[in-house]
Design an enzyme around this catalytic site. Structure first.
Site, PDB file in Angstrom:
ATOM      1  N   CYS A   2       0.886  -1.041   0.011  1.00 53.96           N
ATOM      2  CA  CYS A   2       0.078  -0.301  -0.094  1.00 53.96           C
ATOM      3  C   CYS A   2       0.818   1.276   0.025  1.00 53.96           C
ATOM      4  O   CYS A   2       1.588   1.418   0.744  1.00 53.96           O
ATOM      5  CB  CYS A   2      -0.850   0.144   1.279  1.00 53.96           C
ATOM      6  SG  CYS A   2      -2.001  -1.255   1.294  1.00 53.96           S
ATOM      7  N   ARG A  27       6.189  -0.792  -4.429  1.00 52.05           N
ATOM      8  CA  ARG A  27       5.977  -1.425  -2.967  1.00 52.05           C
ATOM      9  C   ARG A  27       4.945  -2.553  -3.370  1.00 52.05           C
ATOM     10  O   ARG A  27       4.974  -3.296  -2.237  1.00 52.05           O
ATOM     11  CB  ARG A  27       5.189  -0.099  -2.189  1.00 52.05           C
ATOM     12  CG  ARG A  27       6.059   1.043  -2.156  1.00 52.05           C
ATOM     13  CD  ARG A  27       5.333   2.091  -1.252  1.00 52.05           C
ATOM     14  NE  ARG A  27       4.710   1.554  -0.085  1.00 52.05           N
ATOM     15  CZ  ARG A  27       5.508   2.048   1.176  1.00 52.05           C
ATOM     16  NH1 ARG A  27       6.566   2.732   1.087  1.00 52.05           N
ATOM     17  NH2 ARG A  27       4.957   1.600   2.250  1.00 52.05           N
ATOM     18  N   TRP A  74      -2.866  -2.912  -1.653  1.00 54.33           N
ATOM     19  CA  TRP A  74      -2.192  -4.251  -1.597  1.00 54.33           C
ATOM     20  C   TRP A  74      -3.374  -4.876  -0.876  1.00 54.33           C
ATOM     21  O   TRP A  74      -3.506  -4.821   0.120  1.00 54.33           O
ATOM     22  CB  TRP A  74      -0.885  -4.287  -1.200  1.00 54.33           C
ATOM     23  CG  TRP A  74      -0.230  -5.684  -1.268  1.00 54.33           C
ATOM     24  CD1 TRP A  74       0.606  -6.115  -2.223  1.00 54.33           C
ATOM     25  CD2 TRP A  74       0.026  -6.686  -0.355  1.00 54.33           C
ATOM     26  NE1 TRP A  74       0.982  -7.168  -2.049  1.00 54.33           N
ATOM     27  CE2 TRP A  74       0.675  -7.683  -1.021  1.00 54.33           C
ATOM     28  CE3 TRP A  74      -0.322  -6.717   0.983  1.00 54.33           C
ATOM     29  CZ2 TRP A  74       1.310  -8.891  -0.412  1.00 54.33           C
ATOM     30  CZ3 TRP A  74       0.078  -7.971   1.878  1.00 54.33           C
ATOM     31  CH2 TRP A  74       0.753  -9.220   1.162  1.00 54.33           C
ATOM     32  N   ASN A 100      -3.287   3.040   4.794  1.00 55.43           N
ATOM     33  CA  ASN A 100      -2.283   1.755   5.222  1.00 55.43           C
ATOM     34  C   ASN A 100      -2.321   1.121   6.301  1.00 55.43           C
ATOM     35  O   ASN A 100      -2.300   1.961   7.370  1.00 55.43           O
ATOM     36  CB  ASN A 100      -0.725   2.400   4.643  1.00 55.43           C
ATOM     37  CG  ASN A 100      -0.569   2.683   3.363  1.00 55.43           C
ATOM     38  OD1 ASN A 100      -1.537   2.565   2.594  1.00 55.43           O
ATOM     39  ND2 ASN A 100       0.717   3.327   2.939  1.00 55.43           N
ATOM     40  N   GLY A 101      -2.246   0.006   6.481  1.00 52.88           N
ATOM     41  CA  GLY A 101      -2.427  -0.663   7.791  1.00 52.88           C
ATOM     42  C   GLY A 101      -3.490  -1.571   7.964  1.00 52.88           C
ATOM     43  O   GLY A 101      -4.269  -1.809   6.985  1.00 52.88           O
ATOM     44  N   GLU A 481      19.992 -16.969   0.205  1.00 52.30           N
ATOM     45  CA  GLU A 481      19.688 -15.799  -0.121  1.00 52.30           C
ATOM     46  C   GLU A 481      19.451 -16.147  -1.849  1.00 52.30           C
ATOM     47  O   GLU A 481      18.860 -15.407  -2.727  1.00 52.30           O
ATOM     48  CB  GLU A 481      20.674 -14.783   0.389  1.00 52.30           C
ATOM     49  CG  GLU A 481      20.558 -13.385  -0.805  1.00 52.30           C
ATOM     50  CD  GLU A 481      19.475 -12.677  -0.672  1.00 52.30           C
ATOM     51  OE1 GLU A 481      18.468 -13.067   0.196  1.00 52.30           O
ATOM     52  OE2 GLU A 481      19.290 -11.635  -1.260  1.00 52.30           O
ATOM     53  N   LYS A 485      16.193 -15.179  -3.997  1.00 49.47           N
ATOM     54  CA  LYS A 485      16.389 -14.547  -5.050  1.00 49.47           C
ATOM     55  C   LYS A 485      15.548 -15.138  -6.354  1.00 49.47           C
ATOM     56  O   LYS A 485      14.726 -14.667  -7.003  1.00 49.47           O
ATOM     57  CB  LYS A 485      17.540 -13.952  -5.538  1.00 49.47           C
ATOM     58  CG  LYS A 485      18.244 -12.715  -5.028  1.00 49.47           C
ATOM     59  CD  LYS A 485      17.527 -11.455  -4.862  1.00 49.47           C
ATOM     60  CE  LYS A 485      16.557 -11.422  -3.747  1.00 49.47           C
ATOM     61  NZ  LYS A 485      16.727 -10.617  -2.370  1.00 49.47           N
ATOM     62  N   GLU A 488      11.747 -15.630  -5.895  1.00 49.21           N
ATOM     63  CA  GLU A 488      11.109 -14.346  -5.826  1.00 49.21           C
ATOM     64  C   GLU A 488      10.638 -13.708  -7.263  1.00 49.21           C
ATOM     65  O   GLU A 488       9.443 -13.318  -7.438  1.00 49.21           O
ATOM     66  CB  GLU A 488      11.803 -13.325  -5.211  1.00 49.21           C
ATOM     67  CG  GLU A 488      11.707 -13.272  -3.540  1.00 49.21           C
ATOM     68  CD  GLU A 488      12.501 -12.267  -2.933  1.00 49.21           C
ATOM     69  OE1 GLU A 488      11.829 -11.396  -2.479  1.00 49.21           O
ATOM     70  OE2 GLU A 488      13.740 -12.067  -3.185  1.00 49.21           O
ATOM     71  N   HIS A 504      21.522 -35.828   4.065  1.00 50.68           N
ATOM     72  CA  HIS A 504      20.208 -36.282   4.991  1.00 50.68           C
ATOM     73  C   HIS A 504      18.733 -36.190   4.559  1.00 50.68           C
ATOM     74  O   HIS A 504      17.952 -35.812   5.317  1.00 50.68           O
ATOM     75  CB  HIS A 504      20.415 -35.151   6.455  1.00 50.68           C
ATOM     76  CG  HIS A 504      21.735 -35.528   7.069  1.00 50.68           C
ATOM     77  ND1 HIS A 504      22.196 -36.639   7.734  1.00 50.68           N
ATOM     78  CD2 HIS A 504      22.843 -34.518   7.015  1.00 50.68           C
ATOM     79  CE1 HIS A 504      23.294 -36.487   8.152  1.00 50.68           C
ATOM     80  NE2 HIS A 504      23.831 -35.346   7.899  1.00 50.68           N
ATOM     81  N   LYS A 603       7.424  -4.480  -1.336  1.00 49.91           N
ATOM     82  CA  LYS A 603       8.692  -3.949  -0.835  1.00 49.91           C
ATOM     83  C   LYS A 603       8.712  -3.791   0.707  1.00 49.91           C
ATOM     84  O   LYS A 603       9.763  -3.978   1.165  1.00 49.91           O
ATOM     85  CB  LYS A 603       8.887  -2.717  -1.836  1.00 49.91           C
ATOM     86  CG  LYS A 603      10.359  -2.063  -1.312  1.00 49.91           C
ATOM     87  CD  LYS A 603      11.444  -3.139  -2.164  1.00 49.91           C
ATOM     88  CE  LYS A 603      12.780  -2.415  -1.893  1.00 49.91           C
ATOM     89  NZ  LYS A 603      13.907  -3.557  -2.040  1.00 49.91           N
TER      90      LYS A 603
END
Ligand code: F6R
Length: 608
Positions: A2, A27, A74, A100-101, A481, A485, A488, A504, A603
């Site tokens: 948002c 975002r 969002w 927002n929130g 990481e 990436k 995503e 294992h 974001k």
């Protein structure tokens, strides 16, 4: 997640709001809308989908007015439809609000309002705000918002306009970022500096439980208890060009290529080569306690968490401090019991991640001292921590974090080095570290110059649906990481594993259809990594190795090799990350993915 942008001044609001919304696109969002006020009239325009869809809808529509509020949503409560897009309005269509929130008690508020005859138009929690503000309005929009704030539980950054008070925007904040911009031809409010940086670099930060009335002439801030607040504007360092592509096809690629400069920015003015001790002015307020600290906890989410995992191993190498790394979303639910003089490091590029904020608040309640390593100056984490270090990395627009991860690794190394030098680390080790840090930008450039080679590898493997990333010790978080990436931005399934764990379980997956990326520089774990790579090859798994330059042994084992320059063991993570980023980027590009705005991601994750 948002975005908010508002303008009140002497110019037409529509183009300014649309420009601001475009700047907030990174975002993550799934609908957008705006409301513009012209005297006693307010025009509302919304659309599901992208900002371009909203633009198409209103391109030929005259929307007069110099006061307006705009939003990218969002979806949390209700689907991403036009009806659920913000702004929302009250029954009589006098109050228009963006938010927002999350309003946590919206069910009970909604029930109460429904009993008094209010009919809902959307499935959102935000709509209750419009009805409540309308109910409290008695000539002063600020007072109506203040009364509403006392009724709602949860988090908000919000902005409201009212038909009966043209030329005024009231904004309020609790737990969601909201910044006011002071401009020449008017004033702004936004959830993110990027939305207004083209018009002004003078900003006023709102604290939690504060609200502000913004007009073309000025800004007046007050608390939820109606106490006036005087606060001088600050100047932000970000430049409008920081938010431009400058010839790159994607922000992600631009930001990957900015990394040599990002490392320089993280170190600028902070290195004292002769003494082998970095200078970190931001932690001086707590220095006396910090230098005696023997227990630290790094809390973070996602990519920042992986940076924290690397940080732990660097601290182990350079200091006498016991460091734990915790996922912020889990940490606050643990039984927290800290030894005296425990420091918590909140690692967050946005400084607004709700889980990280909640974690540090809980840790502070239990007596720990809070440090922040954040990129966004004046962000919530920056303000809630006793001291901290800024990344100075400039805005990161690509949703998948790249340059800030590298910056976090750099800053964690500086902090560990500083503390280590006040403990057992010798002058020689300090000087050697600073020399190696200083060489990193050129070494990263050297890796970036292999972009075509990495692209060719991506072209060969992007059609494989499952990937494994393996590493040990410093390389293990980089494997995680690297996998993050790839998933995503390309939506390829990838797992990051400690290489020693492979036998294992995950070894069962290895076959010619599953590429493995091995993080295998010449460090203490090298021989063990060679063993793991051989295990992959003997099961005919395609193998891509990230290895130190000139490593002939690895060339014999791996199908593909990406070389990184030699450095100190604990700095290899910085170098080994870059090929992983480029590999993910090029796979995503071959798959035609929306690289800077991958699906479902935001974001800055401001909800828990
Ligand atoms: C992934 C990514 C996220 C963030 C995470 C925490 O590329 O960027 O995993 O690292 O959402 O965000 P910050 O660092 O803002 O607290």
């Amino acid at each position: 997640m948002c975005g908010i942008v508002c303008y009140v001044g002497t110019q037409d609001a529509k183009p300014i709001l649309l420009e601001g919304l475009r700047r907030l696109e990174y975002r993550g969002y799934d609908s957008a809308g705006l409301a513009v006020q012209d005297g006693g009239e307010i025009g509302l325009h919304r659309s599901a989908g992208r900002i371009i869809d909203l633009e198409k809808k209103i391109n030929d529509v005259a929307i007069p007015g110099c006061t307006g509020i705009a939003h990218t949503r969002w979806a949390t409560h209700g689907e991403p439809t036009e009806e659920n897009a913000h702004p929302h309005r009250d029954q009589e269509e006098k109050v228009f609000v963006i938010h927002n929130g999350i309003i946590e008690n919206y069910h009970s508020l909604k029930k109460k309002l429904a009993k008094s005859g209010v009919k809902y138009r959307s499935d959102t929690d935000t709509e209750v705000l419009a009805h409540l503000i309308a109910g409290h309005f008695d000539g002063s929009l600020t007072e109506a918002v203040r009364k509403t704030m006392s009724q709602v539980e949860g988090t908000f950054g919000l902005a409201v306009i009212h038909k009966d008070v043209p030329g005024e925007i009231v904004v309020a904040r609790r737990g969601s970022p909201l910044i006011i911009g002071v401009g020449e031809d008017g004033n702004f409010a936004a959830s993110d500096v990027a939305a207004m940086v083209r018009y002004t670099n003078k900003v006023l930060h709102l604290n939690d439980n504060e609200l502000a009335s913004i007009t073309a002439e000025g800004v007046s801030i007050s608390t939820a208890q109606a106490k006036e607040v005087q606060r001088p504007a600050e100047t932000v360092e970000w430049l409008p060009e920081d938010a431009e592509l400058n010839g790159f096809p994607h922000f992600m690629l631009k930001e990957i290529f900015e990394q040599p400069e990002t490392i320089n920015n993280a170190m600028r003015g902070r290195l004292e080569p002769g003494e082998g001790v970095p200078k970190l002015g931001g932690i001086m307020p707590v220095w006396n306690d910090l230098k005696k600290c023997r227990h630290m906890v790094i809390v973070a989410c996602g990519t920042s968490y992986y940076a924290g995992c690397v940080g732990r191993t660097i601290f182990e190498k350079l200091t006498e401090i016991d460091v734990e790394v915790e996922l912020a979303s889990e940490f606050r639910y643990q039984k927290l019991n800290f030894p005296p003089n425990t420091f918590i490091i909140a690692l967050s590029q946005s400084g607004e991640t709700a889980d990280t904020l909640a974690a540090i608040r809980e840790a502070s309640r239990k007596g720990a001292t809070l440090l922040g390593i954040v990129n966004v100056v004046g962000s919530s984490i920056a303000r809630e921590t006793a001291a901290g270090i800024y990344n100075h990395a400039g805005p990161e627009i690509g949703v998948a974090s790249t340059k800030i991860f590298i910056s976090q690794l750099t800053i964690l190394t500086l902090l560990a080095l500083l503390l280590g030098r006040h403990q057992n680390l010798s002058l020689t080790e300090g000087v050697e570290a600073i020399k190696a840090l200083g060489a990193l930008p050129d070494q990263v450039r050297q890796i970036l110059s292999q972009d075509n080679h990495i692209q060719a590898i991506a072209e060969k493997y992007f059609k494989y649906n499952n990937w494994l990333f393996l590493g040990r010790k410093y390389g293990y978080p980089i494997a995680m990481e690297g996998a993050l990436k790839l998933k995503e931005i390309s939506y390829i399934h990838a797992e990051g594993y400690a290489a020693g764990e492979m036998k294992h379980g995950p070894i069962a997956l290895i076959n010619p259809e599953m590429p493995t990326v091995a993080i295998a520089p010449r460090d203490a774990m090298y021989e063990k990594m060679i063993g793991n790579m051989q295990e992959v090859k003997s099961r005919r798994g395609p193998l891509i190795a990230i290895a130190t330059e000139g490593d002939e042994k690895i060339r014999e084992i791996a199908d593909e090799v990406i070389e990184i320059p030699h450095t100190l063991e604990y700095l290899y993570p910085v170098l080994a990350t870059v090929p992983c980023q480029l590999l993910a980027y090029h796979c995503a590009r071959f798959l035609n993915r929306d690289i800077d705005k991958p699906r479902n991601l935001a974001k800055s994750v401001t909800v828990e």
